[in-house]
Write a protein that holds these residues in place. Sequence first.
Motif, PDB file in Angstrom:
ATOM      1  N   LEU A  88      -1.673  -1.597   5.402  1.00 34.24           N
ATOM      2  CA  LEU A  88      -2.280  -2.922   5.231  1.00 34.24           C
ATOM      3  C   LEU A  88      -3.570  -2.832   4.419  1.00 34.24           C
ATOM      4  N   LEU A  89      -4.383  -1.839   4.712  1.00 35.05           N
ATOM      5  CA  LEU A  89      -5.648  -1.700   3.995  1.00 35.05           C
ATOM      6  C   LEU A  89      -5.424  -1.345   2.523  1.00 35.05           C
ATOM      7  N   LEU A  90      -4.469  -0.476   2.256  1.00 34.19           N
ATOM      8  CA  LEU A  90      -4.185  -0.108   0.870  1.00 34.19           C
ATOM      9  C   LEU A  90      -3.634  -1.301   0.084  1.00 34.19           C
ATOM     10  N   GLN A  91      -2.766  -2.082   0.715  1.00 35.88           N
ATOM     11  CA  GLN A  91      -2.254  -3.286   0.052  1.00 35.88           C
ATOM     12  C   GLN A  91      -3.374  -4.287  -0.227  1.00 35.88           C
ATOM     13  N   TRP A  92      -4.285  -4.412   0.748  1.00 39.87           N
ATOM     14  CA  TRP A  92      -5.422  -5.317   0.545  1.00 39.87           C
ATOM     15  C   TRP A  92      -6.281  -4.856  -0.633  1.00 39.87           C
ATOM     16  N   ALA A  93      -6.527  -3.562  -0.728  1.00 37.36           N
ATOM     17  CA  ALA A  93      -7.317  -3.028  -1.836  1.00 37.36           C
ATOM     18  C   ALA A  93      -6.635  -3.295  -3.177  1.00 37.36           C
ATOM     19  N   LYS A  94      -5.296  -3.152  -3.209  1.00 40.35           N
ATOM     20  CA  LYS A  94      -4.571  -3.397  -4.462  1.00 40.35           C
ATOM     21  C   LYS A  94      -4.629  -4.878  -4.857  1.00 40.35           C
ATOM     22  N   ARG A  95      -4.458  -5.770  -3.884  1.00 39.86           N
ATOM     23  CA  ARG A  95      -4.539  -7.210  -4.185  1.00 39.86           C
ATOM     24  C   ARG A  95      -5.934  -7.583  -4.694  1.00 39.86           C
ATOM     25  N   ALA A  96      -6.949  -6.999  -4.077  1.00 40.11           N
ATOM     26  CA  ALA A  96      -8.314  -7.278  -4.510  1.00 40.11           C
ATOM     27  C   ALA A  96      -8.552  -6.786  -5.928  1.00 40.11           C
ATOM     28  N   LYS A  97      -7.982  -5.639  -6.263  1.00 42.37           N
ATOM     29  CA  LYS A  97      -8.123  -5.105  -7.613  1.00 42.37           C
ATOM     30  C   LYS A  97      -7.415  -6.002  -8.621  1.00 42.37           C
TER      31      LYS A  97
ATOM     32  N   SER B 162      -6.790  -9.125  -8.323  1.00 44.90           N
ATOM     33  CA  SER B 162      -7.431 -10.449  -8.376  1.00 44.90           C
ATOM     34  C   SER B 162      -8.842 -10.392  -8.928  1.00 44.90           C
ATOM     35  N   GLY B 163      -9.312  -9.211  -9.266  1.00 45.61           N
ATOM     36  CA  GLY B 163     -10.667  -9.097  -9.795  1.00 45.61           C
ATOM     37  C   GLY B 163     -11.741  -9.333  -8.764  1.00 45.61           C
ATOM     38  N   LEU B 164     -11.508  -8.797  -7.539  1.00 46.85           N
ATOM     39  CA  LEU B 164     -12.478  -8.955  -6.444  1.00 46.85           C
ATOM     40  C   LEU B 164     -12.999  -7.575  -6.061  1.00 46.85           C
ATOM     41  N   PRO B 165     -13.990  -7.066  -6.764  1.00 43.55           N
ATOM     42  CA  PRO B 165     -14.437  -5.677  -6.521  1.00 43.55           C
ATOM     43  C   PRO B 165     -15.045  -5.481  -5.135  1.00 43.55           C
ATOM     44  N   LEU B 166     -15.741  -6.477  -4.590  1.00 41.17           N
ATOM     45  CA  LEU B 166     -16.353  -6.305  -3.274  1.00 41.17           C
ATOM     46  C   LEU B 166     -15.288  -6.151  -2.189  1.00 41.17           C
ATOM     47  N   GLN B 167     -14.255  -6.977  -2.248  1.00 40.91           N
ATOM     48  CA  GLN B 167     -13.177  -6.840  -1.273  1.00 40.91           C
ATOM     49  C   GLN B 167     -12.471  -5.499  -1.412  1.00 40.91           C
ATOM     50  N   ARG B 168     -12.330  -5.043  -2.635  1.00 44.93           N
ATOM     51  CA  ARG B 168     -11.679  -3.736  -2.837  1.00 44.93           C
ATOM     52  C   ARG B 168     -12.516  -2.624  -2.215  1.00 44.93           C
TER      53      ARG B 168
END
Length: 1019
Positions: free
Chosen positions: A163-172, A174-180
Amino acid sequence: MISVSMQFSVLLLTAGTSAVACALYANQGTMRHRLNKLLLAIGVSILLWGFGLGLRVSAEGPAAAWAGSFIAPLGYSMLFGYLLHYVLLLSGHEELLKRRWLYLPIYLPGIVTAFGLSVLPLLGYCPFSLAHTSLGWVNNTWNFWIAFYYVYWLVFIVVISVLLLQWAKRAKDSGLPLQRRQARLFFCSILAMVVLGSATDVVLPYVYHPLPGVAVCFAMLPIISVCYSVKRLGFMHFEKPNPDETILNKASLIKTIYAILGGYFLAASAINIVQAAAAGNVRRDTLVFSGVLLVGGLLVWTLNRFLRDDAVKELLLAFLFAAFIPLITFRYARYGGVTIWTFVFLLMVSSMLFNRRILLVSILLSAFQAQLVLLAAVPRAKADLNASALIVRLGLIVLTAGLAYFVSMVYRRRLQENAKHAARQKTAAEISRALLPADVDNWETVIGRAFGCCAGFFRFDWASLVLLDEKGDPCGPFCEWPGGVGAAAEKERSVVSKLVKMPAEGNVLRFSAADAEDGPFKRALLAAGIRFFVSAPLLRDGKRTGALCLYFRRHVPEWDRKSSDFLRLVANMVSDTLTKLDSVRKVQHIAYHDQLTGLPNRRMLQDRLTQAMTLAGRTAKMIGVVFLDIDSFKSINDTMGHEAGDRLLVRLASELSHCVRRYDTVARIGGDEFVLLLNQISSVADIRRIMDKIMGVVRRPVVLQDQEFFVTGSAGVSLYPQDGEDAETLISNADIAMYRAKAKGKNNYVLCSQDMKDEMIEQMKMTNLLYRAQEKDQLVVYYQPQVSLATGGITGLEALLRWRLPGKGLVSPGVFIPLAEKTGLILPIGRWVLETACRQSVLWRERGFFPVRMAVNVSVQQLLAGDFVRQVADVLQKTGLSASQLELEITESVANSGVPGLPRTFAELKDLGVSLSIDDFGTEYSSLSRLKLLPVDRLKLDIQFVRGIESSEKDRAITKTIISLAKNLNMKIVAEGVETEAQLDFLNQRMCDEVQGFYYYKPMPAKTVETYLRRADGV
């Protein structure tokens, strides 16, 4: 010092208390969000885990060790379920969690594990296998439930990692560096927890030596990563506390309290050495313990000196207290100290001064756990401790902590109330300043600024100003924040329309999506993201005209009566501003609109025309300016009354407005004068097509008082830029073209041309010159004799005005007389001509010439002047001319025009003894009945009939008729423009009395006339 097992116990207790402190730090004092609740549950799980292990490892006997073994599984068995739930929310899977059945696989494995490792051993099933080592009690148990637990946490760790790795990929993506960064940091903390915990609690016991279970210390890593995210990455919306709501709100106070706390440690270090010295028992461990206390005091001072963030300082201070409270308690209890445990009361009192509850909770948990572990770990002979004494200690600790919390809470609540009151006053002042510059052009921006001032106080996510119609339905634009006007989606506006219609309690409406019944409306609320809604009405004269609405999407606020009162105050301020703007709009409407028709007036027309010219300059388009005048509108007012005329204008204004395009303008600038501004004209053909449509609208019959009227209009059209580059020039040229249309027979339109403009320019020049003509002696009077056909002698003279203009010669009266009448110069000029002619007649009489009649032309404007009769009398008296020798000539059009008071003026002139004649007789619509009433002495036959005598039988017949009419009415007849002998013979045969024309004499200066008078009299 203390034993190794006690040192492990201090470490484990510190880990559990520190986990709760981290959770409190990350939650920032609020439990409203599910993430905050789950984070605290994770901290509590680690606390139970650490307390159970700390109790077991330092237990004096197997019974206490067994008790610790029962407590520890209650913590670690539920830990991974809480972690999975937390990560699901953190990674944006809220919709997935709406499936209630999903909670079963999340929490059931942990419940089963707790049942197998805590409940069953208590019932005598699957007992623990404990062994006492040099490090303390350890658990050597291996059974099905231990294996089940390993599988359980391993599977959960894999799911959490995915789940965390998928979240990091979605953030990347979507251009959301803080969430990544947050996702990667949390993943690394989970991985470190698993690797280090497995190494110490799984690998080492099998390859080297059993450890007391220190994996709980590494279980803190995910919570620590959350704290870091809160501080550095802005995670969970970290907000700085309001300084007015905090106890320690000054740097000097904070420095003082940290100095006191550091002093506690230094005093304890000194007391430890002094006590040992007094007992003659100074040993190595005494010095070591004093050194540890000294280091603790220095750390406290260091925190205050090198860290700026108060929350971080309080968190690290909680870590220190979590370690030193059990350490000090165990150290002195081991050597028989029975009163040292009371030092926690000093810490509790000190913690009351801190702004957060982290320290107080940490002190309470640490002291409570230390006392419980103390009961199981320290020999009772040394500590003189029994169960009743322990209960008293625990009770005192809890009561003191509760009292400290209550006192701190009351004091802080009072501070918060004072701070909120000050914030309300400050916000009200800011709103007042924001609303002050409001006008009709920027009111949306100003209201948005007022919303921005409110946002910091109410902490809403979205706000709108909704205007209501008479039925209470939303109307007009939604003024919204953030986003200006029209930012809300239609689905949100439909929800707002329903919300503002709901009944309100106490004039302020509050509504929570959680309170709504399941159905379309609740689904619409959730779809719009509205969790809580509050609105205050806008009132005007006791009537609800709108609503000030606040929407909360991320949280449900703590709303009380004072909040409602303040929102009502804000609504009243906004309502007063809107009322003021309505008054300004009314004044501006009056200033920029015609009061009868509601159309723009001349001022607004000029503004719009100026703007249109700017736009046309960019788009290379033309602009049409139409000057429209209603033909014979005066007759409608005279026959039907002014009220009917006003209704006609209103009707025509409405039809003209509907026949033009939405970006065109129809303005009324005078009684029956309209100006139309036509934008975006591509060619002359376009303007002609539009004008045909407009003229068709004007020609439509209008029903007034059950009577049908056919109205026509004359219009002139000027075009930008060829006919002018400013508003006044365009309107003036359209006016010129309109008069040309009237001259062509009315009921049509004319496009302005260069010839018209040149003619108008020439007229303006002539008008300017005419103003100075009299004072420059450029005006002269010529005289044309009138000859009697009976005697052939001169019986009268007509005074004719001439203008000798330098460089142009004599200007025709047909050119400058209309200009004089139009400008009003005819009044002084006419008086001057009358006086000059009378004086000249008296001069000739004084020179011995036979007195002749002096005829002077009179303008209608002179007759309209109220003192014309008195002027004539004054001139006669001033010059000494006999009234019987003066004749005033009035054109037939004036005689039949119905000028008010004309018969009375004629009668007064006759009373003076002046003769009256009608000039140009036969050219207008003659009224015989009116001719009968007027005291006229002579009729002057118009020149056009005289010229037609030789060529037209009709002109001859008309001439005979007019002569016969004059004879029958006992009037003299004078024929103008006689130029040939044939004309003279015809008039002589028809018994015409007098003639005037080039056949005898042309108009001449006075000196030339005097020559002919001398010849006629034989002087």
